[in-house]
Write a protein that holds these residues in place. Structure first.
Motif, PDB file in Angstrom:
ATOM      1  N   TYR A 100      -4.726   6.572  -2.505  1.00 35.75           N
ATOM      2  CA  TYR A 100      -4.129   5.386  -1.902  1.00 35.75           C
ATOM      3  C   TYR A 100      -4.012   4.305  -2.978  1.00 35.75           C
ATOM      4  CZ  TYR A 100      -4.512   7.697   2.537  1.00 35.75           C
ATOM      5  OH  TYR A 100      -4.354   8.604   3.559  1.00 35.75           O
ATOM      6  N   LEU A 101      -2.781   3.852  -3.173  1.00 35.01           N
ATOM      7  CA  LEU A 101      -2.485   2.885  -4.220  1.00 35.01           C
ATOM      8  C   LEU A 101      -2.173   1.523  -3.619  1.00 35.01           C
ATOM      9  CD1 LEU A 101      -0.094   5.160  -6.306  1.00 35.01           C
ATOM     10  CD2 LEU A 101      -2.356   4.427  -7.030  1.00 35.01           C
ATOM     11  N   TRP A 155       0.854  -1.187   0.000  1.00 37.19           N
ATOM     12  CA  TRP A 155       0.000   0.000   0.000  1.00 37.19           C
ATOM     13  C   TRP A 155       0.894   1.243   0.000  1.00 37.19           C
ATOM     14  CZ3 TRP A 155      -5.182   0.327  -0.604  1.00 37.19           C
ATOM     15  CH2 TRP A 155      -5.955  -0.822  -0.388  1.00 37.19           C
ATOM     16  N   TYR A 156       0.507   2.209  -0.845  1.00 38.58           N
ATOM     17  CA  TYR A 156       1.211   3.481  -0.924  1.00 38.58           C
ATOM     18  C   TYR A 156       0.201   4.620  -0.772  1.00 38.58           C
ATOM     19  CZ  TYR A 156       5.465   1.335  -2.808  1.00 38.58           C
ATOM     20  OH  TYR A 156       6.609   0.602  -2.966  1.00 38.58           O
ATOM     21  N   LYS A 157       0.705   5.758  -0.260  1.00 36.59           N
ATOM     22  CA  LYS A 157      -0.085   6.988  -0.176  1.00 36.59           C
ATOM     23  C   LYS A 157       0.526   7.984  -1.153  1.00 36.59           C
ATOM     24  CE  LYS A 157      -1.429  10.645   3.110  1.00 36.59           C
ATOM     25  NZ  LYS A 157      -1.257  11.148   4.506  1.00 36.59           N
ATOM     26  N   LYS A 201       2.995  13.894  -6.159  1.00 36.06           N
ATOM     27  CA  LYS A 201       3.512  13.048  -7.220  1.00 36.06           C
ATOM     28  C   LYS A 201       4.111  11.749  -6.685  1.00 36.06           C
ATOM     29  CE  LYS A 201       4.795  16.555 -10.651  1.00 36.06           C
ATOM     30  NZ  LYS A 201       5.979  17.139 -11.361  1.00 36.06           N
ATOM     31  N   ALA A 202       4.984  11.854  -5.669  1.00 29.33           N
ATOM     32  CA  ALA A 202       5.738  10.674  -5.244  1.00 29.33           C
ATOM     33  C   ALA A 202       4.933   9.818  -4.277  1.00 29.33           C
ATOM     34  CB  ALA A 202       7.052  11.104  -4.586  1.00 29.33           C
ATOM     35  N   PRO A 203       4.580   8.589  -4.631  1.00 31.90           N
ATOM     36  CA  PRO A 203       3.927   7.690  -3.672  1.00 31.90           C
ATOM     37  C   PRO A 203       4.873   7.395  -2.518  1.00 31.90           C
ATOM     38  CG  PRO A 203       3.727   6.862  -5.928  1.00 31.90           C
ATOM     39  CD  PRO A 203       4.726   7.972  -5.954  1.00 31.90           C
ATOM     40  N   THR A 204       4.328   7.360  -1.321  1.00 33.37           N
ATOM     41  CA  THR A 204       5.129   7.018  -0.153  1.00 33.37           C
ATOM     42  C   THR A 204       4.640   5.684   0.411  1.00 33.37           C
ATOM     43  OG1 THR A 204       3.688   8.361   1.239  1.00 33.37           O
ATOM     44  CG2 THR A 204       5.715   9.380   0.476  1.00 33.37           C
ATOM     45  N   PHE A 205       5.573   4.859   0.806  1.00 35.81           N
ATOM     46  CA  PHE A 205       5.307   3.498   1.239  1.00 35.81           C
ATOM     47  C   PHE A 205       4.563   3.480   2.574  1.00 35.81           C
ATOM     48  CE2 PHE A 205       6.105  -0.960   1.635  1.00 35.81           C
ATOM     49  CZ  PHE A 205       6.476  -1.199   2.953  1.00 35.81           C
TER      50      PHE A 205
END
Lengths: 118, 109
Positions: B87-88, B35-37, B41-45
């Motif tokens: 949320y990815l 899961w990333y937030k 631009k930059a997804p964070t872990f």
């Protein structure tokens, strides 16, 4: 560096021109990835570099796309003869991927390059 | 073809509410689910879930992996405006991750 650095942060180009996007990964990270994110979509895998191994290019959408990684560090993604559908945010990520610990691969992403083809 | 589907695509709630985000997947070789937030631009872990770690918790966020039913949920309790983001969910690794399309979460004050 402290994080993954990408440049430029924004790029507007005319249809048919070539563009180069740069990624400077975290020092010591052996794995480097390029992803593309179109508007409102998830991330689409493009290419993966791991050390001196041959890169996994399976995600490159056409032969207009290519990428290099020089000296195991900086990477350049090149798009030739850009088309409007190439407009997207191009994200680079790096990770330290110990081969004997395959679960230890949380990526660190850069802030991306927003490419607009007009 | 590997596939990750997230739902809902968009969610708007009030500050203090609890939300549950869903991620279902079909992949030929499951290694892990992440899961990333993504705020700008930059997804964070956020979390990584594997066969040996099917439940994770960090503060108000928690996630569960159901390997039998091929899905994961991300829970956020007592939401704050700073939780507003996309949320990815992603599956695979380490060579590549297959991402879902994301859930856009908006927290209104």
């Amino acid at each position: 560096g402290a994080g993954v650095s990408q440049s430029p942060s924004n790029k507007v180009t005319e249809k048919g021109k070539d563009v180069e996007l740069r990624c400077d990964p975290i020092s010591g990270h052996t794995a480097l990835y390029w992803y593309r994110q179109s508007l409102g979509q998830g991330l689409e895998f493009l290419i993966y570099f791991q050390g001196n191994s041959a890169p996994d290019k399976s995600g490159l959408p056409s032969d207009r796309f290519s990428a290099e990684r020089t000296g195991g560090s900086v990477s350049t993604l090149t798009i030739q003869r850009t088309q409007q559908e190439d407009s997207a945010v191009y994200l680079c990520a790096s990770s330290s991927v110990p081969r004997d610990h395959p679960t230890s691969y949380g990526y660190t992403f850069g802030s991306g390059t927003r490419l607009t083809v007009v | 073809e590997d596939k990750v589907v997230q739902s809902p695509l968009s969610l708007v709630v009030h500050e203090g509410d609890t939300v549950t985000l869903n991620c279902s997947y079909e992949v030929t070789n499951f290694r892990s689910l992440l899961w990333y937030k993504q705020e700008k631009k930059a997804p964070t872990f956020l979390f990584m879930l594997t066969s040996s770690g099917i439940e994770k918790k960090s503060g108000r966020l928690s996630s569960i992996l159901d390997k039998k039913e091929l899905f994961s949920i991300l829970n956020i309790t007592a939401t704050q405006t700073g939780d507003s983001a996309v949320y990815l969910c992603a599956v695979g690794g380490p060579q590549k991750l297959v991402f879902g399309q994301g859930t856009r979460l908006t927290i209104n004050p």
